[in-house]
Design a protein around this motif. Structure first.
Motif, mmCIF file in Angstrom:
data_model
loop_
_atom_site.group_PDB
_atom_site.id
_atom_site.type_symbol
_atom_site.label_atom_id
_atom_site.label_comp_id
_atom_site.label_asym_id
_atom_site.label_seq_id
_atom_site.Cartn_x
_atom_site.Cartn_y
_atom_site.Cartn_z
ATOM 1 N N ALA A 24 -7.879 2.111 -9.445
ATOM 2 C CA ALA A 24 -8.572 2.287 -10.790
ATOM 3 C C ALA A 24 -9.255 1.808 -11.674
ATOM 4 C CB ALA A 24 -6.620 1.101 -10.927
ATOM 5 N N ARG A 25 -10.440 1.024 -11.231
ATOM 6 C CA ARG A 25 -11.151 0.586 -11.999
ATOM 7 C C ARG A 25 -12.238 2.023 -11.826
ATOM 8 N NH1 ARG A 25 -11.289 -4.476 -9.457
ATOM 9 N NH2 ARG A 25 -12.649 -3.734 -7.773
ATOM 10 N N ARG A 26 -12.457 3.291 -10.566
ATOM 11 C CA ARG A 26 -12.756 4.503 -10.585
ATOM 12 C C ARG A 26 -12.581 5.288 -11.346
ATOM 13 N NH1 ARG A 26 -17.639 2.183 -8.893
ATOM 14 N NH2 ARG A 26 -16.682 0.437 -8.179
ATOM 15 N N VAL A 27 -11.071 5.475 -11.880
ATOM 16 C CA VAL A 27 -10.079 6.780 -12.075
ATOM 17 C C VAL A 27 -9.777 6.653 -13.481
ATOM 18 C CG1 VAL A 27 -10.343 7.886 -10.327
ATOM 19 C CG2 VAL A 27 -8.725 6.503 -11.109
ATOM 20 N N ASP A 28 -9.750 7.604 -14.060
ATOM 21 C CA ASP A 28 -8.673 7.300 -15.164
ATOM 22 C C ASP A 28 -7.007 7.067 -15.375
ATOM 23 O OD1 ASP A 28 -11.187 8.420 -16.758
ATOM 24 O OD2 ASP A 28 -10.175 9.784 -15.957
ATOM 25 N N HIS A 29 -6.368 7.296 -14.474
ATOM 26 C CA HIS A 29 -5.219 7.144 -13.899
ATOM 27 C C HIS A 29 -4.575 7.616 -12.701
ATOM 28 C CE1 HIS A 29 -1.315 6.030 -15.800
ATOM 29 N NE2 HIS A 29 -0.295 7.003 -15.341
ATOM 30 N N VAL A 30 -3.727 6.179 -12.260
ATOM 31 C CA VAL A 30 -3.501 6.078 -11.357
ATOM 32 C C VAL A 30 -1.435 6.683 -10.795
ATOM 33 C CG1 VAL A 30 -2.977 4.486 -8.982
ATOM 34 C CG2 VAL A 30 -5.299 4.504 -10.243
ATOM 35 N N VAL A 31 -1.481 7.232 -10.415
ATOM 36 C CA VAL A 31 0.414 6.653 -9.999
ATOM 37 C C VAL A 31 0.335 6.221 -8.570
ATOM 38 C CG1 VAL A 31 2.519 8.026 -10.477
ATOM 39 C CG2 VAL A 31 0.837 8.846 -12.198
ATOM 40 N N VAL A 32 1.479 4.969 -8.901
ATOM 41 C CA VAL A 32 1.690 4.411 -7.034
ATOM 42 C C VAL A 32 3.591 5.127 -6.980
ATOM 43 C CG1 VAL A 32 2.002 2.725 -6.221
ATOM 44 C CG2 VAL A 32 0.974 2.774 -7.606
ATOM 45 N N ALA A 33 2.940 6.186 -5.918
ATOM 46 C CA ALA A 33 4.291 6.676 -5.891
ATOM 47 C C ALA A 33 4.834 6.745 -4.945
ATOM 48 C CB ALA A 33 3.775 8.312 -6.058
ATOM 49 N N VAL A 34 6.792 6.204 -4.720
ATOM 50 C CA VAL A 34 6.725 6.038 -4.292
ATOM 51 C C VAL A 34 7.452 6.978 -3.278
ATOM 52 C CG1 VAL A 34 9.099 3.919 -3.011
ATOM 53 C CG2 VAL A 34 7.754 3.396 -4.485
ATOM 54 N N LEU A 35 7.358 7.232 -1.023
ATOM 55 C CA LEU A 35 8.883 8.125 -1.005
ATOM 56 C C LEU A 35 9.656 7.627 -0.729
ATOM 57 C CD1 LEU A 35 8.678 10.536 0.968
ATOM 58 C CD2 LEU A 35 8.314 8.601 2.843
ATOM 59 N N VAL A 36 11.105 8.840 -1.183
ATOM 60 C CA VAL A 36 12.029 8.316 -0.711
ATOM 61 C C VAL A 36 13.067 8.546 -0.211
ATOM 62 C CG1 VAL A 36 14.589 9.348 -2.250
ATOM 63 C CG2 VAL A 36 12.892 8.681 -3.660
ATOM 64 N N ASN A 37 12.786 7.652 1.544
ATOM 65 C CA ASN A 37 13.548 8.444 2.654
ATOM 66 C C ASN A 37 15.008 8.134 2.972
ATOM 67 O OD1 ASN A 37 13.440 9.274 5.464
ATOM 68 N ND2 ASN A 37 11.640 7.753 6.089
ATOM 69 N N PRO A 38 15.612 9.781 2.440
ATOM 70 C CA PRO A 38 17.550 8.985 2.330
ATOM 71 C C PRO A 38 17.693 8.936 4.327
ATOM 72 C CG PRO A 38 16.819 11.836 1.803
ATOM 73 C CD PRO A 38 15.558 10.794 1.926
ATOM 74 N N ALA A 39 16.732 9.772 4.706
ATOM 75 C CA ALA A 39 16.809 9.209 6.385
ATOM 76 C C ALA A 39 16.688 7.261 6.843
ATOM 77 C CB ALA A 39 16.331 10.637 6.908
ATOM 78 N N LYS A 40 16.104 7.048 6.261
ATOM 79 C CA LYS A 40 15.385 5.641 6.573
ATOM 80 C C LYS A 40 15.900 4.370 5.732
ATOM 81 C CE LYS A 40 11.197 3.118 8.585
ATOM 82 N NZ LYS A 40 10.120 3.231 8.158
ATOM 83 N N GLN A 41 16.803 4.150 6.229
ATOM 84 C CA GLN A 41 17.559 2.765 4.957
ATOM 85 C C GLN A 41 16.236 0.860 5.376
ATOM 86 O OE1 GLN A 41 21.013 0.431 5.761
ATOM 87 N NE2 GLN A 41 20.336 -0.778 3.255
ATOM 88 N N GLY A 42 15.597 0.942 4.118
ATOM 89 C CA GLY A 42 14.619 0.409 4.097
ATOM 90 C C GLY A 42 15.492 -1.058 3.969
ATOM 91 N N THR A 43 13.981 -2.319 3.512
ATOM 92 C CA THR A 43 14.538 -3.637 3.919
ATOM 93 C C THR A 43 14.990 -4.119 1.907
ATOM 94 O OG1 THR A 43 12.685 -4.620 5.641
ATOM 95 C CG2 THR A 43 13.674 -6.483 3.498
ATOM 96 N N PHE A 44 14.679 -3.048 0.717
ATOM 97 C CA PHE A 44 14.420 -2.926 -0.422
ATOM 98 C C PHE A 44 14.778 -1.563 -1.104
ATOM 99 C CE2 PHE A 44 11.518 -6.050 -0.147
ATOM 100 C CZ PHE A 44 11.895 -7.541 -0.566
ATOM 101 N N SER A 45 15.319 -1.554 -1.610
ATOM 102 C CA SER A 45 16.113 0.398 -2.153
ATOM 103 C C SER A 45 14.293 0.969 -3.145
ATOM 104 C CB SER A 45 17.028 -0.189 -3.372
ATOM 105 O OG SER A 45 16.773 -0.715 -4.258
ATOM 106 N N VAL A 46 14.594 1.659 -3.074
ATOM 107 C CA VAL A 46 13.285 2.493 -4.101
ATOM 108 C C VAL A 46 12.867 1.474 -5.244
ATOM 109 C CG1 VAL A 46 12.653 4.408 -4.587
ATOM 110 C CG2 VAL A 46 14.097 3.979 -2.357
ATOM 111 N N ASP A 47 14.544 2.093 -6.090
ATOM 112 C CA ASP A 47 14.628 0.943 -7.631
ATOM 113 C C ASP A 47 13.844 -0.135 -7.519
ATOM 114 O OD1 ASP A 47 15.231 3.121 -8.514
ATOM 115 O OD2 ASP A 47 16.987 2.503 -8.437
ATOM 116 N N GLU A 48 14.277 -1.278 -6.505
ATOM 117 C CA GLU A 48 13.305 -2.552 -6.021
ATOM 118 C C GLU A 48 12.264 -2.126 -5.634
ATOM 119 O OE1 GLU A 48 17.776 -5.003 -4.096
ATOM 120 O OE2 GLU A 48 16.302 -3.696 -2.790
ATOM 121 N N ARG A 49 11.987 -1.496 -5.307
ATOM 122 C CA ARG A 49 9.983 -1.041 -4.720
ATOM 123 C C ARG A 49 9.306 -1.305 -6.087
ATOM 124 N NH1 ARG A 49 10.370 2.515 0.686
ATOM 125 N NH2 ARG A 49 12.580 1.764 1.040
ATOM 126 N N MET A 50 10.038 0.132 -6.502
ATOM 127 C CA MET A 50 9.763 0.097 -7.850
ATOM 128 C C MET A 50 8.747 -0.827 -9.084
ATOM 129 S SD MET A 50 10.666 4.208 -8.080
ATOM 130 C CE MET A 50 10.395 4.409 -9.926
#
Ligand code: PNS
Length: 159
Positions: A24-50
């Motif tokens: 983020a210090r070197r570029v104008d804008h960063v988007v952190v993008a979370v993979l939605v993987n319906p095949a894998k239940q994570g510890t946190f939901s995608v909304d919680e991760r975001m």
């Protein structure tokens, strides 16, 4: 330049935070993008991760958070972002990351920028942090405080 930092982020660690801060210090804008993987239940939901990512990166004003499903290059092209930034912890990361970078260049004309992990976080991974926490070890300093609280609460729920 606009860059995406993609990943599973289940949950975000201080290693991820370090990479995003440095990009983020070197570029104008960063988007952190979370993979939605319906095949894998994570510890946190995608909304919680975001939410945890937003809370952990609140101090950076040129960083946004999003989620994507399917091919990362399709999300990149739909969002007008031509560069992926990935942290590399060790040589072990390199082989698979190189394969993905070359495939993403081929199928989507997207470039990948590798950012070496800082030595202080080069051993960190979300799965290792979760394992340590699950068996009662201290994870303080390996994840943002808000993530540590969420992780301990989640583990207490599953006891
Ligand atoms: O945090 P991770 O698990 O190392 O992140 C891997 C991620 C999400 C960046 C990668 O699996 C990915 O981009 N998945 C989306 C599907 C895709 O585009 N696959 C083709 C890769 S060449």
């Amino acid at each position: 330049m606009r860059v995406v930092v993609p990943g599973s982020f289940d949950p975000i660690t201080n290693g991820h935070v370090d990479v995003v801060e440095r990009v983020a210090r070197r570029v104008d804008h960063v988007v952190v993008a979370v993979l939605v993987n319906p095949a894998k239940q994570g510890t946190f939901s995608v909304d919680e991760r975001m939410d945890l990512i937003r809370a952990s990166l609140d101090h950076l004003d040129n960083v946004a958070v999003d989620a994507f499903e399917g091919l990362l290059v399709d999300w990149c092209n739909a969002n007008g972002i031509g560069v992926i930034a990935k942290g590399l912890r060790a040589v072990a990361d390199f082989e698979y990351e190189l394969q993905m970078a070359q495939m993403n260049a081929r199928i989507g004309d997207i470039e990948t920028m590798f950012v070496p992990a800082s030595p202080s976080s080069s051993y960190l991974s979300s799965s290792l942090v979760k394992e340590v926490a699950r068996f009662g070890g201290t994870v303080t300093g390996t994840v943002p405080a808000v993530v540590e609280d969420a992780l301990l609460a989640r583990l207490a729920e599953s006891d």
